[in-house]
Design a protein around this motif. Structure first.
Motif, PDB file in Angstrom:
ATOM      1  N   LEU A  29       0.832  -1.211   0.000  1.00 12.95           N
ATOM      2  CA  LEU A  29       0.000   0.000   0.000  1.00 12.95           C
ATOM      3  C   LEU A  29       0.867   1.262   0.000  1.00 12.95           C
ATOM      4  CD1 LEU A  29      -2.864  -0.977   2.459  1.00 12.95           C
ATOM      5  CD2 LEU A  29      -3.062  -0.555   0.006  1.00 12.95           C
ATOM      6  N   LEU A  30       1.953   1.246   0.757  1.00  8.90           N
ATOM      7  CA  LEU A  30       2.860   2.392   0.769  1.00  8.90           C
ATOM      8  C   LEU A  30       3.536   2.585  -0.591  1.00  8.90           C
ATOM      9  CD1 LEU A  30       4.663   2.178   4.226  1.00  8.90           C
ATOM     10  CD2 LEU A  30       2.989   3.849   3.473  1.00  8.90           C
ATOM     11  N   VAL A  31       3.953   1.497  -1.203  1.00  6.22           N
ATOM     12  CA  VAL A  31       4.579   1.578  -2.527  1.00  6.22           C
ATOM     13  C   VAL A  31       3.579   2.121  -3.550  1.00  6.22           C
ATOM     14  CG1 VAL A  31       5.518   0.185  -4.421  1.00  6.22           C
ATOM     15  CG2 VAL A  31       6.324  -0.176  -2.090  1.00  6.22           C
ATOM     16  N   GLY A  32       2.352   1.635  -3.496  1.00  8.75           N
ATOM     17  CA  GLY A  32       1.323   2.113  -4.412  1.00  8.75           C
ATOM     18  C   GLY A  32       1.026   3.588  -4.219  1.00  8.75           C
ATOM     19  N   ALA A  33       0.911   4.020  -2.969  1.00 12.87           N
ATOM     20  CA  ALA A  33       0.653   5.435  -2.693  1.00 12.87           C
ATOM     21  C   ALA A  33       1.815   6.296  -3.174  1.00 12.87           C
ATOM     22  CB  ALA A  33       0.416   5.643  -1.195  1.00 12.87           C
ATOM     23  N   SER A  34       3.031   5.811  -3.001  1.00 11.51           N
ATOM     24  CA  SER A  34       4.194   6.551  -3.464  1.00 11.51           C
ATOM     25  C   SER A  34       4.216   6.636  -4.983  1.00 11.51           C
ATOM     26  CB  SER A  34       5.468   5.881  -2.951  1.00 11.51           C
ATOM     27  OG  SER A  34       6.603   6.563  -3.408  1.00 11.51           O
ATOM     28  N   ALA A  35       3.897   5.550  -5.654  1.00 10.70           N
ATOM     29  CA  ALA A  35       3.883   5.539  -7.124  1.00 10.70           C
ATOM     30  C   ALA A  35       2.818   6.482  -7.677  1.00 10.70           C
ATOM     31  CB  ALA A  35       3.646   4.116  -7.624  1.00 10.70           C
ATOM     32  N   LEU A  36       1.733   6.649  -6.958  1.00 11.25           N
ATOM     33  CA  LEU A  36       0.660   7.547  -7.405  1.00 11.25           C
ATOM     34  C   LEU A  36       0.903   8.997  -6.985  1.00 11.25           C
ATOM     35  CD1 LEU A  36      -2.434   5.294  -6.642  1.00 11.25           C
ATOM     36  CD2 LEU A  36      -1.457   5.851  -8.879  1.00 11.25           C
ATOM     37  N   GLY A  37       1.986   9.253  -6.275  1.00 15.56           N
ATOM     38  CA  GLY A  37       2.304  10.615  -5.852  1.00 15.56           C
ATOM     39  C   GLY A  37       1.516  11.077  -4.653  1.00 15.56           C
ATOM     40  N   LEU A  38       1.023  10.155  -3.862  1.00 11.74           N
ATOM     41  CA  LEU A  38       0.209  10.524  -2.701  1.00 11.74           C
ATOM     42  C   LEU A  38       1.034  10.722  -1.433  1.00 11.74           C
ATOM     43  CD1 LEU A  38      -2.742   8.054  -3.298  1.00 11.74           C
ATOM     44  CD2 LEU A  38      -2.623  10.477  -3.896  1.00 11.74           C
ATOM     45  N   THR A  39       2.344  10.537  -1.526  1.00 10.09           N
ATOM     46  CA  THR A  39       3.215  10.723  -0.368  1.00 10.09           C
ATOM     47  C   THR A  39       4.119  11.920  -0.614  1.00 10.09           C
ATOM     48  OG1 THR A  39       4.882   9.234  -1.279  1.00 10.09           O
ATOM     49  CG2 THR A  39       3.225   8.267   0.179  1.00 10.09           C
ATOM     50  N   ALA A  40       4.641  12.493   0.439  1.00 11.42           N
ATOM     51  CA  ALA A  40       5.531  13.641   0.309  1.00 11.42           C
ATOM     52  C   ALA A  40       6.587  13.591   1.405  1.00 11.42           C
ATOM     53  CB  ALA A  40       4.751  14.935   0.418  1.00 11.42           C
ATOM     54  N   ASP A  41       7.771  14.041   1.068  1.00  6.97           N
ATOM     55  CA  ASP A  41       8.845  14.166   2.047  1.00  6.97           C
ATOM     56  C   ASP A  41       8.778  15.580   2.595  1.00  6.97           C
ATOM     57  OD1 ASP A  41      11.066  14.005   3.595  1.00  6.97           O
ATOM     58  OD2 ASP A  41      12.483  13.741   1.955  1.00  6.97           O
ATOM     59  N   THR A  42       8.438  15.721   3.843  1.00  7.83           N
ATOM     60  CA  THR A  42       8.248  17.050   4.425  1.00  7.83           C
ATOM     61  C   THR A  42       9.520  17.617   5.032  1.00  7.83           C
ATOM     62  OG1 THR A  42       7.551  16.053   6.504  1.00  7.83           O
ATOM     63  CG2 THR A  42       5.824  16.591   4.918  1.00  7.83           C
ATOM     64  N   ARG A  43      10.606  16.866   4.958  1.00  8.13           N
ATOM     65  CA  ARG A  43      11.863  17.383   5.508  1.00  8.13           C
ATOM     66  C   ARG A  43      12.449  18.412   4.558  1.00  8.13           C
ATOM     67  NH1 ARG A  43      15.125  12.104   5.866  1.00  8.13           N
ATOM     68  NH2 ARG A  43      13.987  11.870   3.929  1.00  8.13           N
ATOM     69  N   ASP A  44      13.039  19.458   5.108  1.00  8.35           N
ATOM     70  CA  ASP A  44      13.706  20.470   4.288  1.00  8.35           C
ATOM     71  C   ASP A  44      15.038  19.937   3.775  1.00  8.35           C
ATOM     72  OD1 ASP A  44      12.545  23.010   6.485  1.00  8.35           O
ATOM     73  OD2 ASP A  44      11.765  22.463   4.529  1.00  8.35           O
ATOM     74  N   SER A  45      15.834  19.399   4.651  1.00  6.40           N
ATOM     75  CA  SER A  45      17.135  18.846   4.281  1.00  6.40           C
ATOM     76  C   SER A  45      17.667  18.062   5.463  1.00  6.40           C
ATOM     77  CB  SER A  45      18.103  19.960   3.887  1.00  6.40           C
ATOM     78  OG  SER A  45      18.365  20.785   5.007  1.00  6.40           O
ATOM     79  N   ALA A  46      18.866  17.564   5.303  1.00  7.03           N
ATOM     80  CA  ALA A  46      19.457  16.741   6.361  1.00  7.03           C
ATOM     81  C   ALA A  46      19.696  17.539   7.632  1.00  7.03           C
ATOM     82  CB  ALA A  46      20.756  16.124   5.874  1.00  7.03           C
ATOM     83  N   ASP A  47      19.899  18.838   7.510  1.00  8.92           N
ATOM     84  CA  ASP A  47      20.168  19.643   8.707  1.00  8.92           C
ATOM     85  C   ASP A  47      18.912  20.322   9.252  1.00  8.92           C
ATOM     86  OD1 ASP A  47      21.705  22.455   6.951  1.00  8.92           O
ATOM     87  OD2 ASP A  47      19.848  21.384   6.623  1.00  8.92           O
TER      88      ASP A  47
END
Length: 62
Positions: A29-47
């Motif tokens: 389900l996570l892979v499918g949601a990611s493939a459909l663009g339903l997930t987002a990385d909310t981190r700005d950067s490593a720091d």
């Protein structure tokens, strides 16, 4: 004839198999949601510096 220990062992095996299947389903389900663009990385950067409308916020020390 089955003994109580053998029946219990079969129950443990079935329970473990169901747990693995549910974990695989969750990952799919996570892979499918990611493939459909339903997930987002909310981190700005490593720091983890904050941004203002996508632009890096810079603090002036002087």
């Amino acid at each position: 004839m089955r003994t109580g220990g053998e029946n219990s062992l079969n129950h443990v095996k079935a329970s473990a198999a169901m747990t693995v299947l549910l974990l695989l389903l969750f990952l799919l389900l996570l892979v499918g949601a990611s493939a459909l663009g339903l997930t987002a990385d909310t981190r700005d950067s490593a720091d983890w510096k904050p941004t203002d409308d996508g632009r890096r916020w810079r603090s002036r020390t002087c």
